[in-house]
Write a protein that holds these residues in place. Structure first.
Motif, PDB file in Angstrom:
ATOM      1  N   SER A 401       0.815  -1.216   0.000  1.00 27.27           N
ATOM      2  CA  SER A 401       0.000   0.000   0.000  1.00 27.27           C
ATOM      3  C   SER A 401       0.850   1.270   0.000  1.00 27.27           C
ATOM      4  O   SER A 401       0.340   2.354  -0.258  1.00 27.27           O
ATOM      5  CB  SER A 401      -0.951   0.001   1.196  1.00 27.27           C
ATOM      6  N   THR A 402       2.131   1.155   0.281  1.00 27.70           N
ATOM      7  CA  THR A 402       2.971   2.359   0.279  1.00 27.70           C
ATOM      8  C   THR A 402       3.983   2.342  -0.871  1.00 27.70           C
ATOM      9  O   THR A 402       4.878   3.166  -0.911  1.00 27.70           O
ATOM     10  CB  THR A 402       3.743   2.500   1.619  1.00 27.70           C
ATOM     11  N   THR A 403       3.837   1.379  -1.784  1.00 31.56           N
ATOM     12  CA  THR A 403       4.737   1.313  -2.932  1.00 31.56           C
ATOM     13  C   THR A 403       3.899   1.373  -4.200  1.00 31.56           C
ATOM     14  O   THR A 403       3.239   0.397  -4.565  1.00 31.56           O
ATOM     15  CB  THR A 403       5.555  -0.006  -2.906  1.00 31.56           C
ATOM     16  N   ALA A 404       3.899   2.524  -4.861  1.00 35.27           N
ATOM     17  CA  ALA A 404       3.061   2.716  -6.043  1.00 35.27           C
ATOM     18  C   ALA A 404       3.458   1.729  -7.135  1.00 35.27           C
ATOM     19  O   ALA A 404       4.641   1.502  -7.376  1.00 35.27           O
ATOM     20  CB  ALA A 404       3.190   4.143  -6.550  1.00 35.27           C
ATOM     21  N   GLY A 405       2.452   1.117  -7.767  1.00 32.86           N
ATOM     22  CA  GLY A 405       2.710   0.244  -8.909  1.00 32.86           C
ATOM     23  C   GLY A 405       3.116  -1.168  -8.552  1.00 32.86           C
ATOM     24  O   GLY A 405       3.428  -1.966  -9.430  1.00 32.86           O
ATOM     25  N   LEU A 406       3.107  -1.487  -7.260  1.00 40.74           N
ATOM     26  CA  LEU A 406       3.452  -2.852  -6.854  1.00 40.74           C
ATOM     27  C   LEU A 406       2.158  -3.675  -6.813  1.00 40.74           C
ATOM     28  O   LEU A 406       1.291  -3.455  -5.986  1.00 40.74           O
ATOM     29  CB  LEU A 406       4.131  -2.847  -5.482  1.00 40.74           C
ATOM     30  N   GLU A 407       2.076  -4.619  -7.756  1.00 41.14           N
ATOM     31  CA  GLU A 407       0.836  -5.360  -7.938  1.00 41.14           C
ATOM     32  C   GLU A 407       0.650  -6.438  -6.860  1.00 41.14           C
ATOM     33  O   GLU A 407       1.599  -7.144  -6.513  1.00 41.14           O
ATOM     34  CB  GLU A 407       0.874  -6.014  -9.319  1.00 41.14           C
ATOM     35  N   THR A 408      -0.594  -6.562  -6.376  1.00 42.64           N
ATOM     36  CA  THR A 408      -0.930  -7.653  -5.452  1.00 42.64           C
ATOM     37  C   THR A 408      -2.120  -8.414  -6.017  1.00 42.64           C
ATOM     38  O   THR A 408      -2.859  -7.884  -6.850  1.00 42.64           O
ATOM     39  CB  THR A 408      -1.307  -7.125  -4.051  1.00 42.64           C
ATOM     40  N   ASN A 409      -2.306  -9.653  -5.567  1.00 39.81           N
ATOM     41  CA  ASN A 409      -3.475 -10.405  -6.033  1.00 39.81           C
ATOM     42  C   ASN A 409      -4.630 -10.245  -5.052  1.00 39.81           C
ATOM     43  O   ASN A 409      -4.533  -9.507  -4.074  1.00 39.81           O
ATOM     44  CB  ASN A 409      -3.108 -11.879  -6.290  1.00 39.81           C
ATOM     45  N   ARG A 410      -5.710 -10.958  -5.301  1.00 37.29           N
ATOM     46  CA  ARG A 410      -6.905 -10.733  -4.467  1.00 37.29           C
ATOM     47  C   ARG A 410      -6.721 -11.234  -3.037  1.00 37.29           C
ATOM     48  O   ARG A 410      -7.456 -10.857  -2.139  1.00 37.29           O
ATOM     49  CB  ARG A 410      -8.147 -11.350  -5.119  1.00 37.29           C
ATOM     50  N   ARG A 411      -5.712 -12.065  -2.805  1.00 37.23           N
ATOM     51  CA  ARG A 411      -5.437 -12.501  -1.435  1.00 37.23           C
ATOM     52  C   ARG A 411      -4.453 -11.574  -0.727  1.00 37.23           C
ATOM     53  O   ARG A 411      -4.023 -11.825   0.387  1.00 37.23           O
ATOM     54  CB  ARG A 411      -4.874 -13.929  -1.432  1.00 37.23           C
ATOM     55  N   GLY A 412      -4.075 -10.491  -1.429  1.00 34.09           N
ATOM     56  CA  GLY A 412      -3.167  -9.527  -0.814  1.00 34.09           C
ATOM     57  C   GLY A 412      -1.705  -9.895  -0.947  1.00 34.09           C
ATOM     58  O   GLY A 412      -0.834  -9.241  -0.367  1.00 34.09           O
ATOM     59  N   CYS A 413      -1.417 -10.960  -1.696  1.00 30.80           N
ATOM     60  CA  CYS A 413      -0.020 -11.363  -1.886  1.00 30.80           C
ATOM     61  C   CYS A 413       0.606 -10.539  -2.999  1.00 30.80           C
ATOM     62  O   CYS A 413      -0.054 -10.207  -3.985  1.00 30.80           O
ATOM     63  CB  CYS A 413       0.070 -12.844  -2.261  1.00 30.80           C
ATOM     64  N   ILE A 414       1.895 -10.240  -2.838  1.00 29.44           N
ATOM     65  CA  ILE A 414       2.610  -9.507  -3.882  1.00 29.44           C
ATOM     66  C   ILE A 414       2.783 -10.432  -5.085  1.00 29.44           C
ATOM     67  O   ILE A 414       3.161 -11.597  -4.936  1.00 29.44           O
ATOM     68  CB  ILE A 414       3.979  -9.013  -3.369  1.00 29.44           C
TER      69      ILE A 414
END
Lengths: 463, 294
Positions: A401-414
């Protein structure tokens, strides 16, 4: 011949005694036991054990050296692929990995690969041996977020390649889940974890504790302001899940993470330490994984009558067979096919029991396990004063949430590829923060793969 | 290790400490807190930030000595070091990310109770630096327990003081002061931010609810890690369970289940008393085991 020798049993603390202390359960092999057990290995041409090892340790080779009594060579062989043998020898699920594939296991018992790995790891610690050679510094800085298994492995590999590595750890202690999660009786902190951490430091890795990446400094600050060429995120899966049933916020309901952190990291069981822990008389642990076993066995050691409540049957318990076996020996009461529906409180808001419903197994779900189905009208109560929720964890959203453009999936995993590359250039990730809660060895493997990828990335960028 | 640069007594048993912590100072914002661990045996104690200077690299905290850990901390002096000082934790106050133009049109009232005055200060200071003068009520049991009055007066719009015994300012609770301002003096507020003991925040929220004023409270729940790992700090807000450390510490005061929060806050009280007893006896060289086996 060799395979006529039965698997050498490992000496353990008496269950009645160990259920009252935090000393390690398993004593491990001595020299004679290790050499005898090592002699059972068939040294297969196509070793299936190596294929089943997430980091491909050259198992028959190191075992052959153990059989010869050349422990230093054995340690050197393991060190090529693993930086944490004393840890993995203790906590890896060998029965589903190396030992699960051992040819000897088809008709008899598999070679005790885990116990031999542990023996070699402990031998190195006792004899102060480290085998890493460090390349001259190349002047590039890499930041590693989190000092758990993936971070330590990634940092160690990068340091050996000549990078200037700094690990940023949120807590005051180094080791991540090895320190706050896994109890002393399964993984000794001073004897093992601290020593393995010391080895990583010896490679020149700097460690900054009390630094919460995402709050104390963001990933972008590390790259833009502090000159790190790449960042590896190994921040784990630290957020506990709750069931969402009534009564879950009563006094006496805690997450397994809280219960274990208070005992392991904060040493609440020791009067010399200030952190309190509420144990109660009867403790119900909800869940069937390794963390549930750790929590219930800790509660037992702290003097409570301790129960496991799990919604499937024993065959589906996700915990390691050895841990379930140890828990039973120690007198843990297992209540299978039982699912909580409500935590019951007294008039002061403290837990007085848990209402459960009986379950039966239906059709297999997407995980292949038969899914539990409620038996209507079968509710009943278990009296208890503490309920520990061990339902799994999910990654902390703070970094994403504090790194713009860092994709996560629906389980919140990077989201990261098999080499740990994330959606952002220069940012890599691995371990539980990518996979969700898994094992130490998988996290370590991911850290090592990411170290290779980071090395490639920085080399390509240089040109 | 983190060095104590300064230590000042603000009131009886209430101390302010300035800690050298460049990274925390660099990132700190109003509304956030830190986790402090005095020594190897110490607890991780959440404490609110009372001031910071990102240039000079220090952060101030205010501590009231109530338990083993706070007593241990306050026994240290300038020049000593503490083992751990981690932060800034939690989300910054909502207004920090609000557009300054819209923020400037708002009338804001802070309600500070006791040591809760400390975390109010960086918020009032931030607003002042952004051209907004917020009104502040500081409440305490008695005159001697009031803290940070002069600093606050320098930055606040109107400063109101309320003491339970009337030894200074308005005689009565902060809720009485709010009623006085809104009903008798006809003040209009768009936002109330209340920080203090849980019970005070509960009644401030109940008071502002009848006036329909949006109210933010900052919760001081139990915590272990402070980073979202343990869930000791969970509270019900609007019927949902949230974690104070990562989702807060500031929440909509009209949505917080204060009764549950206060009950949960007391969960370790008897154990803490036991720990205090052991610590005292350890200091006196005698450990009494009578009655401690349960």
């Amino acid at each position: 011949m060799a395979n006529k020798i039965p698997r050498v049993p490992v000496r353990e603390q008496d269950p009645k005694v160990r259920a009252t202390n935090f000393e390690e359960v398993c004593y491990g092999y001595n020299v004679d036991e290790a050499r005898l057990e090592a002699s059972r290995c068939l040294n297969c041409k196509k070793p299936r054990c190596v294929e089943s090892c997430p980091v491909s340790i050259q198992i028959p080779q190191f075992i052959a050296r153990v059989a010869e009594g050349d422990f230093e060579s054995a340690a050197r062989i393991i060190a090529e692929d693993s930086s944490l043998p004393s840890v993995c020898g203790r906590v890896c699920p060998q029965e589903t990995q190396c030992e699960g594939s051992c040819i000897l296991g088809i008709k008899g018992e598999a070679v005790a690969i885990g116990k031999l790995e542990r023996f070699v790891g402990d031998w190195s610690i006792e004899h102060g041996k480290t085998f890493a050679t460090v390349a001259p510094t190349n002047g590039y800085k890499v930041a590693v977020v989190g000092s758990g298994p993936s971070g330590l492995a990634c940092a160690a590999d990068l340091a050996k390649l000549g990078y200037e590595v700094t690990i940023f750890e949120a807590l005051h202690k180094v080791g991540g889940v090895l320190e706050y999660g896994i109890p002393e009786f399964r993984l000794p902190k001073q004897k093992v974890v601290a020593k393995e951490v010391e080895n990583v430091k010896r490679l020149g890795v700097k460690i900054e504790t009390d630094t919460i990446v995402g709050r104390t400094a963001t990933v972008d600050q590390l790259m833009d302001e502090e000159g790190f060429s790449a960042v590896f995120i190994g921040s784990g899966a630290g957020l506990p899940r709750f069931m969402g049933i009534p009564g879950e916020n009563l006094n006496g309901v805690v997450s397994a993470n809280e219960f274990l952190t208070r005992t392991n990291l904060m040493k609440a069981y020791d009067d010399q330490y200030d952190t309190p822990i509420y144990v109660g008389q009867r403790v119900v642990v909800v869940g069937g994984g390794n963390v549930a076993m750790d929590a219930v066995r800790t509660a037992k050691r702290l003097g409570a009558e301790a129960f496991i409540v799990y919604r499937r049957s024993e065959a589906e318990l996700p915990a390691r067979v050895e841990e379930v076996h140890h828990a039973k020996e120690e007198g843990i009461d297992f209540r299978m096919l039982t699912n909580p529906v409500e935590v019951l409180g007294d008039d002061k808001g403290w837990v007085r029991g848990i209402r459960c419903i009986r379950m039966e197994l239906g059709e297999p779900d997407e995980s292949g396990r038969r899914s539990p189905v409620e038996i209507p009208g079968s509710e009943f109560e278990i009296e208890c004063d503490v309920v520990i929720m061990a339902l799994g964890t999910s990654p902390n959203p703070l970094i994403a949430s504090t790194t713009a453009g860092l994709e996560t999936n629906r389980r919140g995993c990077i989201v990261a590829d098999e080499n740990g590359q994330t959606s952002r250039e220069g940012i890599f990730a691995g371990g539980d923060t990518v996979t969700g809660a898994a094992t130490v060895i998988l996290a370590m493997g991911a850290g090592r793969k990411a170290a290779k990828a980071i090395d490639n990335y920085i080399r390509n960028k240089k040109q | 290790m983190f060095k104590i640069l300064e230590k000042t007594e603000l009131a009886n048993n209430i101390w302010q400490m300035r800690i050298e912590a460049p990274r925390v100072a660099h990132s700190a914002q109003p509304g956030q807190f830190v986790i402090v661990r005095v020594d190897e045996q110490g607890e991780r104690v959440p404490l609110t930030i009372s001031d910071y200077d990102s240039q000079a690299g220090w952060v101030s905290i205010v501590i009231q000595t109530i338990g083993v850990s706070t007593k241990k901390l306050c026994a240290l002096n300038a020049g000593d070091s503490i083992a751990d000082f981690a932060g800034p934790l939690g989300r910054p106050s909502e207004f920090v990310s609000e557009a300054p133009e819209s923020l400037r049109t708002k009338k804001i009232l802070f309600v500070a109770g006791g040591v809760g005055t400390a975390p109010v200060y960086p918020q009032v200071k931030w607003l002042h630096e952004h051209g907004i003068q917020a009104d502040v009520i500081i409440g305490a049991k008695t005159k001697e327990m009031l803290i940070m009055i002069d600093q606050m007066r320098a930055l606040a719009g109107n400063l109101y003081i309320a003491t339970d015994d009337g030894s200074e300012g308005f005689k009565g609770m902060v809720t009485g002061m709010i009623e006085e301002l809104v009903e008798k003096q006809g003040k209009k507020y768009d936002l109330v931010i209340a920080i203090g003991p849980m019970i005070m925040m509960k009644f401030v929220a109940a008071t502002t609810k009848k006036y329909g004023i949006k109210t933010i409270v900052s919760l001081n729940t139990l915590m272990v890690d402070g980073t979202g790992m343990c869930g000791a700090c969970r509270v019900s807000v609007g019927g949902r369970t949230v974690f104070t450390c990562v989702d807060g510490p500031e929440f909509d005061g009209h949505q917080v289940d204060f009764d549950e929060a206060m009950r949960r806050q007391g969960m370790y009280r008897t154990l803490e008393q036991r720990a205090a007893k052991i610590a005292q006896e350890r200091a006196e060289g005698h450990v009494c085991k009578i009655g401690l086996d349960k």
